[in-house]
Design a protein around this motif. Structure first.
Motif, mmCIF file in Angstrom:
data_model
loop_
_atom_site.group_PDB
_atom_site.id
_atom_site.type_symbol
_atom_site.label_atom_id
_atom_site.label_comp_id
_atom_site.label_asym_id
_atom_site.label_seq_id
_atom_site.Cartn_x
_atom_site.Cartn_y
_atom_site.Cartn_z
ATOM 1 N N GLN A 191 0.844 -1.193 0.000
ATOM 2 C CA GLN A 191 0.000 0.000 0.000
ATOM 3 C C GLN A 191 0.881 1.244 0.000
ATOM 4 N N MET A 192 0.313 2.337 -0.517
ATOM 5 C CA MET A 192 1.056 3.586 -0.628
ATOM 6 C C MET A 192 0.209 4.738 -0.118
ATOM 7 N N ALA A 193 0.839 5.688 0.535
ATOM 8 C CA ALA A 193 0.191 6.927 0.958
ATOM 9 C C ALA A 193 0.852 8.085 0.226
ATOM 10 N N VAL A 194 0.034 9.000 -0.313
ATOM 11 C CA VAL A 194 0.539 10.124 -1.100
ATOM 12 C C VAL A 194 -0.035 11.419 -0.526
ATOM 13 N N ILE A 195 0.836 12.416 -0.352
ATOM 14 C CA ILE A 195 0.405 13.747 0.075
ATOM 15 C C ILE A 195 0.627 14.699 -1.088
ATOM 16 N N ASN A 196 -0.445 15.368 -1.514
ATOM 17 C CA ASN A 196 -0.301 16.277 -2.656
ATOM 18 C C ASN A 196 0.153 17.661 -2.201
ATOM 19 N N GLU A 197 0.246 18.598 -3.150
ATOM 20 C CA GLU A 197 0.790 19.917 -2.857
ATOM 21 C C GLU A 197 -0.021 20.671 -1.811
ATOM 22 N N SER A 198 -1.323 20.444 -1.755
ATOM 23 C CA SER A 198 -2.182 21.150 -0.798
ATOM 24 C C SER A 198 -2.200 20.484 0.575
ATOM 25 N N GLY A 199 -1.513 19.342 0.698
ATOM 26 C CA GLY A 199 -1.475 18.644 1.970
ATOM 27 C C GLY A 199 -2.506 17.537 2.110
ATOM 28 N N LYS A 200 -3.301 17.325 1.059
ATOM 29 C CA LYS A 200 -4.318 16.273 1.100
ATOM 30 C C LYS A 200 -3.654 14.905 1.094
ATOM 31 N N LEU A 201 -4.118 14.032 1.955
ATOM 32 C CA LEU A 201 -3.537 12.693 2.091
ATOM 33 C C LEU A 201 -4.442 11.655 1.449
ATOM 34 N N ASN A 202 -3.854 10.832 0.594
ATOM 35 C CA ASN A 202 -4.596 9.764 -0.086
ATOM 36 C C ASN A 202 -3.835 8.452 0.049
ATOM 37 N N ALA A 203 -4.594 7.365 0.166
ATOM 38 C CA ALA A 203 -3.987 6.037 0.277
ATOM 39 C C ALA A 203 -4.372 5.200 -0.921
ATOM 40 N N SER A 204 -3.393 4.475 -1.465
ATOM 41 C CA SER A 204 -3.633 3.576 -2.591
ATOM 42 C C SER A 204 -3.434 2.144 -2.113
ATOM 43 N N LEU A 205 -4.371 1.270 -2.482
ATOM 44 C CA LEU A 205 -4.323 -0.112 -2.034
ATOM 45 C C LEU A 205 -3.812 -1.024 -3.138
ATOM 46 N N GLU A 206 -3.094 -2.076 -2.732
ATOM 47 C CA GLU A 206 -2.627 -3.129 -3.635
ATOM 48 C C GLU A 206 -1.859 -2.563 -4.817
ATOM 49 N N ILE A 207 -0.772 -1.868 -4.527
ATOM 50 C CA ILE A 207 0.071 -1.325 -5.579
ATOM 51 C C ILE A 207 1.227 -2.288 -5.850
ATOM 52 N N ASP A 208 1.961 -2.012 -6.918
ATOM 53 C CA ASP A 208 3.166 -2.775 -7.217
ATOM 54 C C ASP A 208 4.337 -2.075 -6.535
ATOM 55 N N ILE A 209 4.800 -2.625 -5.406
ATOM 56 C CA ILE A 209 5.848 -1.954 -4.642
ATOM 57 C C ILE A 209 7.183 -1.925 -5.381
ATOM 58 N N GLN A 210 7.328 -2.795 -6.391
ATOM 59 C CA GLN A 210 8.593 -2.836 -7.119
ATOM 60 C C GLN A 210 8.879 -1.507 -7.806
ATOM 61 N N LYS A 211 7.822 -0.816 -8.175
ATOM 62 C CA LYS A 211 7.998 0.482 -8.823
ATOM 63 C C LYS A 211 8.720 1.457 -7.895
ATOM 64 N N SER A 212 8.415 1.370 -6.594
ATOM 65 C CA SER A 212 9.040 2.287 -5.639
ATOM 66 C C SER A 212 10.460 1.884 -5.276
ATOM 67 N N LEU A 213 10.805 0.618 -5.541
ATOM 68 C CA LEU A 213 12.126 0.125 -5.153
ATOM 69 C C LEU A 213 13.047 -0.089 -6.340
ATOM 70 N N ASP A 214 12.618 0.298 -7.534
ATOM 71 C CA ASP A 214 13.433 0.054 -8.723
ATOM 72 C C ASP A 214 14.802 0.711 -8.635
ATOM 73 N N TRP A 215 14.879 1.845 -8.015
ATOM 74 C CA TRP A 215 16.141 2.581 -7.959
ATOM 75 C C TRP A 215 17.218 1.825 -7.172
ATOM 76 N N THR A 216 16.800 0.978 -6.216
ATOM 77 C CA THR A 216 17.779 0.221 -5.433
ATOM 78 C C THR A 216 18.499 -0.814 -6.296
ATOM 79 N N ALA A 217 17.901 -1.176 -7.441
ATOM 80 C CA ALA A 217 18.509 -2.145 -8.363
ATOM 81 C C ALA A 217 18.983 -1.477 -9.652
ATOM 82 N N ASP A 218 19.165 -0.137 -9.611
ATOM 83 C CA ASP A 218 19.623 0.625 -10.780
ATOM 84 C C ASP A 218 18.671 0.471 -11.964
ATOM 85 N N LYS A 219 17.371 0.519 -11.660
ATOM 86 C CA LYS A 219 16.367 0.433 -12.722
ATOM 87 C C LYS A 219 15.500 1.681 -12.716
#
Length: 288
Positions: A191-219
């Motif tokens: 799951q992911m939580a996102v805060i936009n420019e106005s400070g609004k908080l939104n949660a996303s369910l069942e995401i692909d976490i690999q997208k957030s960790l790609d940089w650790t594998a130089d991708k």
């Protein structure tokens, strides 16, 4: 009548008898012994009195004030001394916190913490992007300009650049709070939580976490991201400057590995949009 001479003799005897009654008892020691004892006593050194030094109230106050000042200085040093670990543009780095927690830093990112105060407060300030692997223990908090993330023992990724703030939970539970709106949410793995420019908080369910960790594998993995953000990330991870990208609002979706040279990557990103780039004498790149 009594004889006058006898009467006179009796009168003279009476005072002598009275004096004899007042005369002290005969000394048991000879005069010579008494003088020898007196001389010995006179030659014996007199006992010296112990000297007691009195500390004046003024001196005591100065000493106490100095001790207090030193204690407060040491306490302030422990509380506010800050250690910073930074990954420069084009490089990644690692930070190992006092409790054994590990922080992987993406390029152009940094964390700061108070090592001598860590036992009282596990708190880290983050600027950029980092993946946290937190040891179990008391509350662990990550502070950024946009939001605050708290955990007890888990792993998660935080992207905090400019006005963007994204938290991805990999293991455990993570509480994300918006500093502006004061909203908060608890997210679990995938799951992911996102805060936009106005400070609004939104949660996303069942995401692909690999997208957030790609940089650790130089991708590089992008899904419908503005082209300006894609090129900004490429510039950070290669440690170069790419000019004229602020107004590139096209959406980009793509996946590729980091190459030894940046130009093949720029071809991947720019050619689908018929955008050209040029390398400047300074080593920077300019989008045409």
């Amino acid at each position: 009548m009594k004889n006058l001479g006898q009467e006179n003799t009796n009168q003279e005897q009476e005072p002598l008898d009275f004096i004899k009654k007042l005369k002290p008892m005969e000394a048991k020691k000879s005069k010579q012994q008494v003088w020898e004892e007196l001389e010995a006593m006179m030659e014996r050194p007199l006992p010296q009195e112990a000297k007691v030094r009195k500390l004046s109230f003024r001196k005591w106050s100065v000493a106490a004030s100095f001790a207090l000042l030193v204690s407060l200085s040491v306490l302030a040093f422990m509380r506010f001394y800050t250690k910073k670990v930074e990954a420069i543009a084009g490089k990644q780095a690692f930070a190992f916190l006092p409790d054994g927690s590990k922080v992987s830093l993406n390029a152009a990112s940094s964390v700061a913490y108070h090592p001598f105060w860590w036992s009282f407060n596990r708190e880290v300030s983050l600027d950029g992007e980092a993946f946290f692997e937190v040891k179990k223990g008391e509350k662990f908090t990550v502070l950024s300009k946009q939001g605050e993330t708290s955990v007890l023992g888990t792993s998660f990724n935080i992207f905090a650049r400019n006005e963007d703030y994204e938290v991805t939970c990999v293991t455990g539970k993570v509480r994300v709070s918006s500093i502006i709106s004061e909203e908060e949410v608890v997210i679990t793995p995938n799951q992911m939580a996102v805060i936009n420019e106005s400070g609004k908080l939104n949660a996303s369910l069942e995401i692909d976490i690999q997208k957030s960790l790609d940089w650790t594998a130089d991708k590089f993995i992008f899904t419908q991201e503005p082209l300006s953000k894609v090129l900004a990330e490429v510039a950070r991870r290669y440690g170069v400057e790419i000019k004229n990208i602020d107004k590139l609002n096209q959406s980009y979706t793509g996946y590729f590995n980091k190459q030894e040279d940046i130009e093949p990557v720029l071809n991947f990103v720019c050619k689908p949009f018929n955008i050209e780039y040029r390398k400047l004498p300074s080593g920077a790149y300019s989008i045409q």
